[in-house]
Design a protein around this motif. Structure first.
Motif, mmCIF file in Angstrom:
data_model
loop_
_atom_site.group_PDB
_atom_site.id
_atom_site.type_symbol
_atom_site.label_atom_id
_atom_site.label_comp_id
_atom_site.label_asym_id
_atom_site.label_seq_id
_atom_site.Cartn_x
_atom_site.Cartn_y
_atom_site.Cartn_z
ATOM 1 N N ALA A 18 0.831 -1.209 0.000
ATOM 2 C CA ALA A 18 0.000 0.000 0.000
ATOM 3 C C ALA A 18 0.862 1.255 0.000
ATOM 4 O O ALA A 18 0.589 2.219 -0.732
ATOM 5 C CB ALA A 18 -0.920 -0.008 1.218
ATOM 6 N N PHE A 19 1.916 1.238 0.805
ATOM 7 C CA PHE A 19 2.819 2.385 0.877
ATOM 8 C C PHE A 19 3.545 2.588 -0.450
ATOM 9 O O PHE A 19 3.620 3.709 -0.971
ATOM 10 C CB PHE A 19 3.830 2.172 2.001
ATOM 11 N N ASN A 20 4.039 1.495 -1.011
ATOM 12 C CA ASN A 20 4.795 1.552 -2.263
ATOM 13 C C ASN A 20 3.931 2.126 -3.399
ATOM 14 O O ASN A 20 4.362 2.998 -4.159
ATOM 15 C CB ASN A 20 5.275 0.148 -2.632
ATOM 16 N N LYS A 21 2.700 1.649 -3.485
ATOM 17 C CA LYS A 21 1.784 2.088 -4.545
ATOM 18 C C LYS A 21 1.459 3.576 -4.413
ATOM 19 O O LYS A 21 1.478 4.329 -5.398
ATOM 20 C CB LYS A 21 0.501 1.257 -4.484
ATOM 21 N N PHE A 52 3.197 5.927 -2.702
ATOM 22 C CA PHE A 52 4.412 6.730 -2.872
ATOM 23 C C PHE A 52 4.756 6.879 -4.353
ATOM 24 O O PHE A 52 5.074 7.971 -4.829
ATOM 25 C CB PHE A 52 5.579 6.073 -2.129
ATOM 26 N N LYS A 53 4.667 5.773 -5.085
ATOM 27 C CA LYS A 53 5.005 5.785 -6.512
ATOM 28 C C LYS A 53 4.041 6.672 -7.299
ATOM 29 O O LYS A 53 4.447 7.352 -8.258
ATOM 30 C CB LYS A 53 4.986 4.362 -7.071
ATOM 31 N N LYS A 54 2.788 6.697 -6.891
ATOM 32 C CA LYS A 54 1.802 7.554 -7.558
ATOM 33 C C LYS A 54 2.171 9.024 -7.393
ATOM 34 O O LYS A 54 1.959 9.849 -8.282
ATOM 35 C CB LYS A 54 0.412 7.276 -6.973
ATOM 36 N N TYR A 55 2.748 9.363 -6.247
ATOM 37 C CA TYR A 55 3.066 10.753 -5.938
ATOM 38 C C TYR A 55 4.409 11.178 -6.530
ATOM 39 O O TYR A 55 4.534 12.272 -7.080
ATOM 40 C CB TYR A 55 3.084 10.948 -4.421
ATOM 41 N N TYR A 56 5.446 10.319 -6.428
ATOM 42 C CA TYR A 56 6.793 10.693 -6.850
ATOM 43 C C TYR A 56 7.284 9.975 -8.108
ATOM 44 O O TYR A 56 8.375 10.263 -8.595
ATOM 45 C CB TYR A 56 7.792 10.475 -5.709
ATOM 46 N N GLY A 57 6.518 9.017 -8.611
ATOM 47 C CA GLY A 57 6.893 8.387 -9.870
ATOM 48 C C GLY A 57 7.852 7.227 -9.754
ATOM 49 O O GLY A 57 8.089 6.511 -10.729
ATOM 50 N N ILE A 101 13.097 18.275 -3.352
ATOM 51 C CA ILE A 101 12.498 17.118 -3.997
ATOM 52 C C ILE A 101 11.206 17.555 -4.683
ATOM 53 O O ILE A 101 10.302 18.079 -4.043
ATOM 54 C CB ILE A 101 12.205 16.005 -2.966
ATOM 55 N N LEU A 102 11.137 17.350 -5.989
ATOM 56 C CA LEU A 102 9.981 17.793 -6.765
ATOM 57 C C LEU A 102 9.336 16.628 -7.490
ATOM 58 O O LEU A 102 10.032 15.738 -7.984
ATOM 59 C CB LEU A 102 10.411 18.839 -7.797
ATOM 60 N N ALA A 103 8.024 16.635 -7.534
ATOM 61 C CA ALA A 103 7.294 15.664 -8.347
ATOM 62 C C ALA A 103 6.811 16.401 -9.597
ATOM 63 O O ALA A 103 6.029 17.343 -9.496
ATOM 64 C CB ALA A 103 6.116 15.092 -7.567
ATOM 65 N N VAL A 104 7.281 15.993 -10.764
ATOM 66 C CA VAL A 104 6.994 16.699 -12.010
ATOM 67 C C VAL A 104 6.253 15.782 -12.971
ATOM 68 O O VAL A 104 6.630 14.625 -13.160
ATOM 69 C CB VAL A 104 8.307 17.189 -12.672
ATOM 70 N N GLU A 105 5.190 16.310 -13.569
ATOM 71 C CA GLU A 105 4.437 15.530 -14.548
ATOM 72 C C GLU A 105 4.985 15.795 -15.944
ATOM 73 O O GLU A 105 5.106 16.938 -16.380
ATOM 74 C CB GLU A 105 2.955 15.905 -14.494
ATOM 75 N N SER A 106 5.344 14.729 -16.642
ATOM 76 C CA SER A 106 5.917 14.861 -17.985
ATOM 77 C C SER A 106 4.803 15.017 -19.019
ATOM 78 O O SER A 106 3.618 14.956 -18.695
ATOM 79 C CB SER A 106 6.763 13.628 -18.313
ATOM 80 N N LYS A 107 5.176 15.184 -20.283
ATOM 81 C CA LYS A 107 4.202 15.396 -21.356
ATOM 82 C C LYS A 107 3.255 14.206 -21.540
ATOM 83 O O LYS A 107 2.121 14.370 -21.958
ATOM 84 C CB LYS A 107 4.933 15.687 -22.666
ATOM 85 N N ASN A 108 3.748 13.015 -21.248
ATOM 86 C CA ASN A 108 2.895 11.837 -21.413
ATOM 87 C C ASN A 108 2.070 11.521 -20.162
ATOM 88 O O ASN A 108 1.431 10.477 -20.069
ATOM 89 C CB ASN A 108 3.741 10.616 -21.810
ATOM 90 N N GLY A 109 2.102 12.458 -19.204
ATOM 91 C CA GLY A 109 1.276 12.293 -18.012
ATOM 92 C C GLY A 109 1.923 11.496 -16.902
ATOM 93 O O GLY A 109 1.334 11.304 -15.844
ATOM 94 N N GLN A 110 3.158 11.015 -17.115
ATOM 95 C CA GLN A 110 3.862 10.238 -16.100
ATOM 96 C C GLN A 110 4.521 11.182 -15.089
ATOM 97 O O GLN A 110 5.012 12.246 -15.428
ATOM 98 C CB GLN A 110 4.944 9.355 -16.743
ATOM 99 N N VAL A 111 4.512 10.747 -13.819
ATOM 100 C CA VAL A 111 5.164 11.537 -12.776
ATOM 101 C C VAL A 111 6.623 11.104 -12.661
ATOM 102 O O VAL A 111 6.932 9.919 -12.649
ATOM 103 C CB VAL A 111 4.463 11.329 -11.418
ATOM 104 N N SER A 112 7.523 12.063 -12.608
ATOM 105 C CA SER A 112 8.929 11.744 -12.391
ATOM 106 C C SER A 112 9.462 12.617 -11.262
ATOM 107 O O SER A 112 8.951 13.704 -10.996
ATOM 108 C CB SER A 112 9.750 11.979 -13.665
ATOM 109 N N THR A 113 10.487 12.122 -10.589
ATOM 110 C CA THR A 113 11.066 12.835 -9.467
ATOM 111 C C THR A 113 12.282 13.627 -9.922
ATOM 112 O O THR A 113 13.157 13.099 -10.601
ATOM 113 C CB THR A 113 11.480 11.858 -8.351
#
Length: 300
Positions: A89-92, A94-99, A116-128
């Protein structure tokens, strides 16, 4: 609106002190003396987030801070402390928030010199993205020697009157509310009055627009009850790293980064308490916009 804010402040304080428990809408609404239906709507109106979004964000940001800074703490210990039932649950979440997963995040986190920044890319994916604060440690240390006097001191308990600010842009108006209240109480202006900012979120993991900063005034005696948006707050007595200097507002980030660097290099660890600033002068009264400030980190 003032009465709404007063009651929402109570619920936010309750949430922050109970992140390790199950926080139900019904219980939190009860703390704020609202019906669950009305509370949900008012909370979003004032904070800009749903209650559930706020709780999840607080849990994940706190876990990100621990993962980056307290690398000796196990991941399991972190997620259990923040009320996640299991690693999956934590992993899922966290990954949704920080990619990336918590373990990947910990491996890639460079330490205390990056935001630490969570950035949404052009394809909608979150990357840190780890946005660097200060490039050259040696330059930072030289700057620190010239601008800050750092010591470890035992500070006494401080009783405060506080106003909550959601986002850095609202801090000045929060101080305005505090000063108007103090004038009516004949507490301001006085020569010995000190203003204090208490940081209840870290800029390392929380966007500036959502950072909670308490605009505070040091009182001679404890404020017994909340009065409108003014509420009592206490900074417990204890040991602190204190960096003192005459600086501009633009220097604050460097001061905090250098102070945390000094703390780490001298093998101190931060207590479960909030960093704060004590102001000894007003930058608006200085020709170069400078002010005397104590930057304080509670430590063991």
């Amino acid at each position: 609106m003032e009465e709404y804010k007063k009651r929402i402040i109570k619920t936010i304080q309750y949430i922050d002190h109970h992140l390790d428990t199950r926080l139900s809408l019904e219980k939190i609404a009860e703390i704020g003396a609202y019906s669950p239906f009305h509370f949900h709507r008012i909370f979003k109106m004032i904070t800009g987030e749903t209650l559930q979004s706020y709780i999840i964000r607080k849990k994940i940001e706190k876990s990100a801070f621990y993962l980056a800074v307290k690398k000796t703490i196990g991941i399991k210990e972190i997620y259990l402390e923040l009320g996640f039932s299991d690693h999956s649950a934590f992993n899922k979440t966290f990954k949704k928030y920080y990619g990336i997963s918590p373990s990947e995040f910990r491996r890639s986190a460079p330490g205390s010199f990056h935001r630490i920044l969570a950035v949404e890319s052009k394809n909608g994916q979150v990357s840190t993205v780890f946005d660097q604060y200060i490039c050259n440690v040696e330059n930072l240390l030289n700057w620190t020697k010239m601008n800050l006097k750092i010591k470890v001191a035992d500070l006494q308990e401080m009783n405060l009157a506080s106003v909550m600010s959601l986002g850095t842009a609202n801090v000045e108006s929060s101080y305005g509310i505090l000063i108007e209240w103090a004038k009516k109480k004949h507490l301001f202006p006085k020569d010995h009055v000190k203003m204090i900012s208490v940081y209840h979120d870290s800029f390392k993991v929380t966007p500036p627009a959502k950072v909670r900063i308490h605009a505070c005034m040091l009182l001679d005696k404890k404020l017994e009850a909340q009065e409108g948006e003014i509420f009592p707050e206490t900074i417990d007595a204890g040991k602190c790293v204190v960096g003192s200097g005459e600086v501009t507002l633009n220097d604050f980030e460097q001061c905090w980064v250098s102070l945390f660097l000094w703390m780490n290099e001298n093998s101190y660890t931060m207590r479960k308490a909030f960093p704060f600033e004590i102001y000894h002068s007003n930058f608006k009264e200085h020709p170069e916009g400078k002010m005397w400030v104590d930057f304080c980190i509670p430590i063991h």
